[in-house]
Structure formats: structure tokens, C-alpha cells
Scaffold this motif. Structure first.
Motif, PDB file in Angstrom:
ATOM      1  N   VAL A 123       0.840  -1.192   0.000  1.00 44.91           N
ATOM      2  CA  VAL A 123       0.000   0.000   0.000  1.00 44.91           C
ATOM      3  C   VAL A 123       0.876   1.243   0.000  1.00 44.91           C
ATOM      4  N   SER A 124       0.228   2.386  -0.195  1.00 39.56           N
ATOM      5  CA  SER A 124       0.911   3.666  -0.129  1.00 39.56           C
ATOM      6  C   SER A 124       1.262   4.006   1.320  1.00 39.56           C
ATOM      7  N   ALA A 125       2.294   4.825   1.481  1.00 41.95           N
ATOM      8  CA  ALA A 125       2.635   5.304   2.820  1.00 41.95           C
ATOM      9  C   ALA A 125       1.608   6.296   3.342  1.00 41.95           C
ATOM     10  N   LEU A 126       0.821   6.870   2.438  1.00 42.82           N
ATOM     11  CA  LEU A 126      -0.123   7.920   2.818  1.00 42.82           C
ATOM     12  C   LEU A 126      -1.356   7.357   3.504  1.00 42.82           C
ATOM     13  N   VAL A 127      -1.798   8.045   4.542  1.00 47.17           N
ATOM     14  CA  VAL A 127      -3.116   7.798   5.119  1.00 47.17           C
ATOM     15  C   VAL A 127      -3.935   9.061   4.890  1.00 47.17           C
ATOM     16  N   ALA A 128      -5.132   8.888   4.338  1.00 51.97           N
ATOM     17  CA  ALA A 128      -5.979  10.039   3.997  1.00 51.97           C
ATOM     18  C   ALA A 128      -6.651  10.555   5.256  1.00 51.97           C
ATOM     19  N   VAL A 129      -6.316  11.772   5.651  1.00 56.94           N
ATOM     20  CA  VAL A 129      -6.847  12.290   6.910  1.00 56.94           C
ATOM     21  C   VAL A 129      -7.724  13.524   6.728  1.00 56.94           C
ATOM     22  N   ASN A 130      -7.890  14.007   5.503  1.00 55.51           N
ATOM     23  CA  ASN A 130      -8.717  15.194   5.300  1.00 55.51           C
ATOM     24  C   ASN A 130      -9.997  14.848   4.556  1.00 55.51           C
ATOM     25  N   GLY A 131     -10.723  15.863   4.117  1.00 54.72           N
ATOM     26  CA  GLY A 131     -12.095  15.678   3.654  1.00 54.72           C
ATOM     27  C   GLY A 131     -12.222  15.124   2.263  1.00 54.72           C
TER      28      GLY A 131
END
Length: 811
Positions: A123-131
Motif C-alpha cells: 500500500v501507499s505510505a499515505l493515510v488520507a486524513v482530510n475531507g
């Protein structure tokens, strides 16, 4: 009632197509069926065709993917072709602008397992934390795989955790890489958005988002029967801008009206190379493997800061400024294995390493607390995720007296994961001489040393899968899997799938399965302080909000608990019908999900009672935090829907017409929300999962998506057209007065191709040729800067008409 309407609509579409196609088949000159693709996803029995599987599998080939105007993005190309898959294009959502998530059947992006050549992808290192859609999730980045390297994509639309492991709740996407020992090809794409932008404060013509790409592949022979296929792609895509005009009354310096924001696709430049190889060692054993590398630079804008913004430094930016977030993404994958036969067992032993790294830089920004001495460019930190996997898979056919041998498969898997956060430079997060100003890089504050983490975990898995036929007409598949994680323990899943063929034309199939999704390392350990556009009363304001790990003192002070796995039960029932050149599949499903992992609301938030808000502020004060959020379990949902896929091939003398119709009807209901904190310090409960999040689950993805396509070919000339009808979605707010409905839209795509005698093919086309847009963001929500022109939840984006040309050559 809503679910009955979905079933009725699906049945109506199926009946219309079956009736029309049956009439056409009876009068067809040939009546020959299409050649059926063999699949390896959803079955471990060799030789299963797409229409013979016990669960629905879509097979999307390289040619279909290449005929999309947006074929430089694999995620967008697949969403154009598969109604159950959506790829919204969020903007001004920090990292999610750069790594955009795809969703299957309206579930979270990380509830679909992605395989590459049959092995779990990283998976990507990014975690989606915004809207954005997929808030709180971390998922595979489909756009790290260039379309030129893809032979086909198999999408299993059924729960499959028992077969393939955690995360396969909505289904499995298996990307099969090109295998060729000879030949090759090259393609050049050029496209631009040619559109009329219709925002709330006016309209304008735009010609932007120029996209160019060059891709090529070549097959080489290895030994007598081996292959090495090398492919590469270069993409350069300029940014688009669909911001509204600034408010000339509130911001008279911008009179006459000006566009000061930038809302749209980011600027992208990427280089990708893949190699896929296989080499027989003898008549029984062979070695295989692939490697891929991508370097991607992106640039997206944050919310515009007007000249009178409290955190502007007028001597530096007298007209205001537009902070921009740049990312440098590197993605690496290596896989190798050996397969053969031992004592009658087919043996496949492989290892895989994957790594994704994302580095942030903020440009055209300022740390206002440093005044005019502040830097304008900031290194803001990095995220990194890595994964090691070792797989042993065994299978053997046993003659146990059934109508065909019983296929028994089993295996072991070891997986090791790691996640890290690196701090940015001090100026991106420290307070300078003026403490009354924001002490961060505007647009994207840097990660602090306190945010740095370096964590890892491992898990072991064992599975067994038995597939066979009780009679010539009655097939079955029974699978079970157990996984043990070093951080939260073990979890078992199971699946039973059945199929009954009444005759050569008609079959029923169904399955029931359990599934789970482990809490990602990113969800357990991500920590960050960000600038969010938050509704305060009846206006939107920029405030600093901290996201904290559940193990942190801040989160524990607010009642956080260790994360547990999400669990699911998936039910499906479908039919397969084929008659000559016509085929039809209809599959209904229900997915019950418990304990979903979500990102909590900000505490305190606008729905927090005054006394409770004061108490929360008192709890957070010792940590220097004004508001906090963290990941939690506790949301239960039920998703119901129907998938319909119909195809028909007509031979018209010296030409051929291929017709397709596909539909997804889908709805999700939130049946339970997280328990409220019971801390004695809180005089009244605080809401952890508010209206906006609930409505995103229930109305944030289309309840209906219809795709109708026609491909006509005659000698060297071909014309393709596609009509896609999207149901409207809701971009919700905690205050219903600020909800935005995108509205229903019908998009028409058209492409013409001609192959010249020398073998060069020229294609000209347009996506969204009628220049459809979602409803514009109202001025009451958009604010004075006009930064957010359209709702980011729109399932087809908000860029308008895209015209393109393509030159390709095969040798």
C-alpha cells in the motif's frame, strides 16, 4: 424500499438487454460466442473461464485500457470501464491530491485487496486524513502501475479474505503484467482540457491540464522458452484549475474579479519502468519474477490566502499568496519465485518486497511568525511504508470419485510491514518572534520531531481451498484462512461458494464469506498537526488540528482504545446467461461490516456542548493542543447492491459491432456509530462520528452508475463510444445547510482510430464531449477566496471536456 428499487432497476436493465440481444442472436449470421478469457483470480483450478467462475470476475484487457483518453492513469481507465469502481478526484486535501483513492462497491479504498501477478501489493505510505472519499484509509496506489505494462486486470467482485487474506472485503483486483518473448510497441499520448468552467460567480473558458506521455514495451526471449518483457512510461501532466472567482466585495483589491485559487488536478511528472520475466529450468520447474520502479513529482495547491489573511505578511505577499504542496513519491517493488512439482503437488515459492516513500515540500508559502525573515520554501517531512512477503502455495488434483478431480490448495504466508514518519525542517513547524501568528508553513505544516515514528509488525497466515464438482452441473468451493498478527492477535475467515449450471446457457451462483481488515500501521501510529477548513458556527475557518496515535497520552486522555480488526460477512447471489454471441451476468450482494476503523471528529467540535467543549479543552491544555482526533473502531454498515454486465457481438458482413452494457446499483446504511466517551471529566458526551462522516458513507458514492459502450470496426477503421450515467452524490457537512449535491450527470466519450499501411495507428477522441460538470460550490460555502469551485466528492471529477490524440505502433 430503496433496495427493492435497486433490484427492480437491475432486473429491468437485464430483461431489456436479454430480450434485445436474443432477438439479434437469432438473426445473426454467425451466432458465435466471444472467445472466453481464462482467469486465475477467484479460483485455483486451472482453466476456469470468466463465465465459469463461482463468483463474478471482470477481465479488462490492455486494448480496452489503452482506448481511454485518460489511459495514463490506470485507476481512471478502470473506473471508466467498471461501474462498481469509482475514482473521485479530490483537490485541496493535502496528500490525497497526490495519491488518489479508488473505491469498489462504495466501500473504503483499503477494503479492496490489490494483487500484482497474484501476489499482495504494498500500500501507499499515505493515510488520507482530510475531507475526501476514503478519509481515514490507506490503500494501494493504482497509478504506480503504468498502463503499458498491463496485460489485463481481473476484478473479483466478491468477499475473498479466506482465499487471499486481509483487506479483501469488497473484492480483489489482480493486475497481470504483460508477458512477451518478442515484439513490442510504443505509444505517444497528447491531450488537453478544452472546456467552459461554470462556477457560482461566473463562467470562463479554459484550456489547461495539458497531458503528454510516451510509453513503450519490448519482449525478449530467455533461453528456449523464457521471456523478459521490459516496459517504461514517461508522463507529464499540467495542473487544472476550477476555482471560482474571488469575492470582489469582501476582497476589493481583487476587483475586477480574479481567480486567486487553484482547485483541480495536480501537476505531475513521472518516470516508471517495469520488467517481467519467466524462465523454464526443465520440464517441471521454472523461475519467474518482476521488478518495478516509479519516481513521481507532483504539485498541488492549498487554499488561497488573500491579502488580508491574518497569517499573511503583506511586505512579502502584498496581493496574498497561494501555498503549494509538492510531493516526491518513489515506489519500488521486487518479486521473484520458483514453481514446479514435487510428489504430485504443484509448488509455488515466492518472495516480494515493496516500498513506498512520500516526501513533502511546501512552496510559495510563509511561516508568518517569522515575518519577512521567513523562508518561502519548506521541507515538510516524509512518510515511508515497506513490506516483505514470503509465500508458499501448494495445489493438487485428487480423484475422489466425483465427476472431475477435486482441486485441493493450501499455503503459508509470512509478511513483515514497517511504517515511518520523518520530521521536516524546523521552520515548517516552529514559532518565530511573533507568537500571535501561525508558527507553521502555511498550506501544510511540517511534521515535528515528536511526530517521528519507526514501527513494524509481522504476521503469519495459513489457508486451505477445496474446489470441485459434486455433479456435472453442481460446483463448489470451500476456503478457510487463519492469520496471526504480532500486534493484535489472530483472526480466522471462511468462504463457501456454489454454482449450478441448469444447461449450457444458464447458471446460478452464490457465496457466503467472512472477511476482515487489519488496522493498518498508518492508522495506529500516524500523528500530525494540520490546517483544516472547518465549519465554525456558520462560517468556515482555518484551524490547527492534531491527529494522534491511539497509544498517545493525548488520545488516551480523550478515551482512545487500541484498534481492532474490521470484520465482515458477504452474501452474494447471481446468474449467468449466454446464448451465442450474447452474455449476461447479474449479481446481487450484501456486505455487513462491523467495527469499521474511522478517523474521529475533532474534539472539541461544533456539535460539542459548551460545557463539554470547555472540559475537553482543559484535558488538552497540558499537551498544547487546541483540538485532537484519533482513529477509532465502532462504525457498522450494511451495503447492498446489484451488478449487471451484458455483452453482445454482431457480425455485419465486412464489419463488426461489439455492444456492452454494465450497471452498478449500490447503497450503504450506517447501522451503528461509535460509543461515546464516558470520561468523568466530560459533563456531556462528545460526538466521535458526526453527521458529515455518516452521510459520506451513505450518500458520498453513487447509488447508480450505468455504462453503455459500442465498438465498431471495419478493416483498419474503428470507432468507439461510451455513455456513462452517474447518480448524484452528496458532499455533506455537519450543518445540512452547507450540504452540496453534485447532481446527476451523463458523460459521453467518443474515439476514432485508423491504422495506416505502415502499421501506425492514429486515434482522436474526447472524454466528456458534452462538457458536463457537477453543481458548483455555492458562494456561501466557497468563501471569499473562491478556492473550492466544485465538490470534491464528484464521482467523475470536475475538469470538463478532455480532447486527445494518440499515436501507437506495434512491431
Amino acid at each position: 424500499m430503496r433496495h427493492r428499487r435497486l433490484l427492480f432497476a437491475a432486473a429491468s436493465v437485464a430483461a431489456l438487454w436479454a430480450g434485445a440481444a436474443t432477438a439479434q442472436t437469432s438473426g445473426s449470421a454467425s451466432g458465435e460466442a466471444n472467445v472466453e478469457e481464462l482467469v486465475v483470480t477467484g479460483t485455483r483450478t486451472v482453466g476456469r473461464s470468466r463465465l465459469d467462475t463461482l463468483a463474478p470476475v471482470d477481465v479488462i484487457g490492455a486494448e480496452a485500457i489503452s482506448r481511454q483518453g485518460a489511459s495514463t492513469e490506470l485507476a481512471q481507465a478502470l473506473a471508466n470501464l467498471t461501474p462498481a469502481l469509482d475514482f473521485p478526484r479530490p483537490a485541496i486535501t493535502d496528500g490525497t491530491d497526490h495519491v488518489r483513492p479508488a473505491t469498489l462497491r462504495g466501500l473504503a479504498p483499503d477494503q479492496t485487496l490489490v494483487l500484482v501477478n497474484g501476489m499482495r501489493g504494498h500500500v501507499s505510505a499515505l493515510v488520507a486524513v482530510n475531507g475526501s472519499i476514503g478519509r481515514g484509509s490507506t490503500a494501494f496506489d493504482l497509478n504506480t502501475i503504468p498502463t503499458v505494462t498491463v496485460d489485463r486486470v481481473e476484478i473479483l467482485r466478491d468477499g475473498a479474505s479466506a482465499q487471499y487474506g486481509a483487506d479483501a472485503i469488497a473484492g480483489v483486483m489482480n493486475i497481470r503484467l504483460r508477458e512477451a518473448a518478442s515484439g513490442g510497441g510504443a505509444t505517444y499520448n497528447y491531450g488537453v482540457y478544452n472546456t467552459t468552467v461554470r462556477t457560482a460567480r461566473g463562467k470562463r473558458d479554459a484550456n489547461d491540464g495539458v497531458t503528454q506521455s510516451f510509453a513503450a514495451w519490448q519482449g525478449f526471449g530467455l533461453g528456449d522458452d523464457g521471456f523478459l518483457t521490459v516496459s517504461g512510461e514517461y508522463v507529464k501532466r499540467n495542473a487544472t484549475n476550477r476555482s471560482d472567482y474571488a469575492d470582489r466585495v469582501a476582497l476589493p483589491l481583487y476587483n475586477p474579479g480574479r481567480i486567486i485559487g487553484r482547485y483541480g488536478d495536480p501537476k505531475v511528472e513521472s518516470y516508471t519502468v517495469f520488467a517481467n520475466a519467466g524462465l523454464p529450468l526443465n520440464d517441471t520447474w521454472s523461475v519467474y519474477g518482476f521488478a518495478g520502479y516509479q519516481h513521481r513529482d507532483t504539485n498541488a495547491a492549498a487554499t488561497a490566502r488573500a491579502y488580508n489573511n491574518a497569517n499573511n505578511v503583506p511586505s512579502v505577499y502584498p496581493g496574498g499568496f497561494l501555498p503549494q504542496i509538492e510531493t516526491e513519491i518513489t515506489d519500488l517493488t521486487l518479486q521473484g519465485g520458483v514453481k514446479g512439482e514435487v510428489a504430485g503437488w504443484k509448488v509455488d515459492l515466492s518472495a516480494n518486497y515493496g516500498k513506498n516513500e512520500l516526501e513533502y515540500t511546501v512552496v510559495n508559502s510563509i511561516n508568518a511568525s517569522y515575518g519577512a525573515a521567513s523562508p518561502r520554501t519548506f521541507r515538510a517531512g516524509s512518510l515511508e511504508y515497506a513490506q516483505w512477503i514470503v509465500d508458499l502455495n501448494l495445489s493438487r488434483a485428487f480423484d475422489v470419485g466425483l465427476v472431475e478431480p477435486l482441486n485441493v490448495a493450501g499455503g503459508l504466508e509470512y509478511r513483515d510491514e514497517s511504517f515511518g514518519i520523518g520530521a521536516g525542517e524546523a521552520a515548517s513547524y516552529t514559532v518565530g518572534p511573533d507568537p500571535t501568528k501561525a508558527g507553521v508553513s502555511q498550506g501544510f505544516p511540517g511534521f515535528r520531531p515528536a511526530n517521528e515514528v519507526d514501527v513494524s509488525r509481522h504476521n503469519y497466515a495459513v489457508y486451505v481451498d477445496v474446489e470441485g464438482k459434486l455433479t456435472e452441473k453442481f460446483g463448489f468451493d470451500i476456503a478457510g484462512r487463519y492469520e496471526d498478527y504480532s500486534d493484535f492477535g489472530g483472526k480466522g475467515t471462511g468462504k463457501l461458494a456454489l454454482r449450478y449450471d441448469f444447461n449450457d446457457a444458464f447458471a446460478l451462483r452464490g457465496a457466503v464469506s467472512t472477511g476482515f481488515k487489519a488496522p493498518a500501521l498508518q492508522q495506529q501510529y500516524f500523528t500530525y498537526t494540520s490546517t483544516n477548513n472547518v465549519l465554525v458556527g456558520t462560517t468556515f475557518q482555518l484551524i490547527e488540528v492534531g491527529t494522534f496515535p491511539v497509544s498517545s497520552p493525548v488520545a488516551r486522555a480523550l478515551g482512545a482504545k487500541p484498534l481492532e480488526p474490521e470484520t465482515s460477512v458477504n452474501y452474494s447471489l447471481g446468474m449467468v446467461y449466454r446464448a451465442g454471441a450474447f452474455e449476461l451476468t447479474v449479481d446481487a450482494y450484501q456486505i455487513d461490516l462491523e467495527n469499521r476503523i474511522v478517523l474521529s471528529e475533532n474534539l472539541p467540535n461544533t456539535n460539542t456542548p459548551a460545557a463539554t467543549s470547555a472540559a475537553i479543552s482543559a484535558l488538552l491544555a497540558p499537551f498544547g493542543v487546541s483540538a485532537a482526533r484519533f482513529f477509532i473502531n465502532g462504525v457498522d454498515t450494511t451495503t447492498k447492491g446489484v451488478d449487471v454486465v451484458a455483452r453482445y457481438r454482431m457480425d455485419l458482413g465486412d464489419s463488426r459491432l461489439d455492444l456492452t452494457a454494465a450497471a452498478n446499483f449500490n447503497s450503504t446504511e450506517v447501522t451503528k456509530t461509535p460509543a461515546l466517551p464516558t470520561l468523568s471529566a466530560l459533563p456531556q458526551p462528545a460526538f466521535l462520528f458526526d453527521r458529515a462522516n455518516r452521510m459520506t458513507y451513505e450518500e458520498g458514492t453513487p447509488e447508480r452508475k450505468l455504462v453503455f459502450g459500442a465498438d465498431w470496426t471495419r478493416n483498419n477503421l474503428a470507432i468507439s463510444t461510451k455513455v456513462t450515467d452517474y447518480d448524484g452524490v452528496l458532499s455533506p457537512s455537519n450543518n445540512p445547510a452547507f450540504d452540496i449535491g453534485t447532481g446527476r450527470a451523463t458523460l459521453v466519450d467518443l474515439e476514432g482510430r485508423y491504422t495506416f499501411p505502415m502499421g501506425v495507428t492514429l486515434a482522436l477522441g474526447a472524454n466528456n464531449i458534452l462538457d458536463e460538470y457537477p453543481r458548483a460550490t455555492p458562494t456561501s460555502i466557497n468563501g471569499a477566496t473562491g478556492s473550492i469551485g466544485f465538490p470534491g466528492y464528484s464521482p467523475f471529477g470536475f475538469n470538463g471536456r478532455f480532447v486527445y490524440g494518440r499515436l501507437s505502433y506495434k512491431w
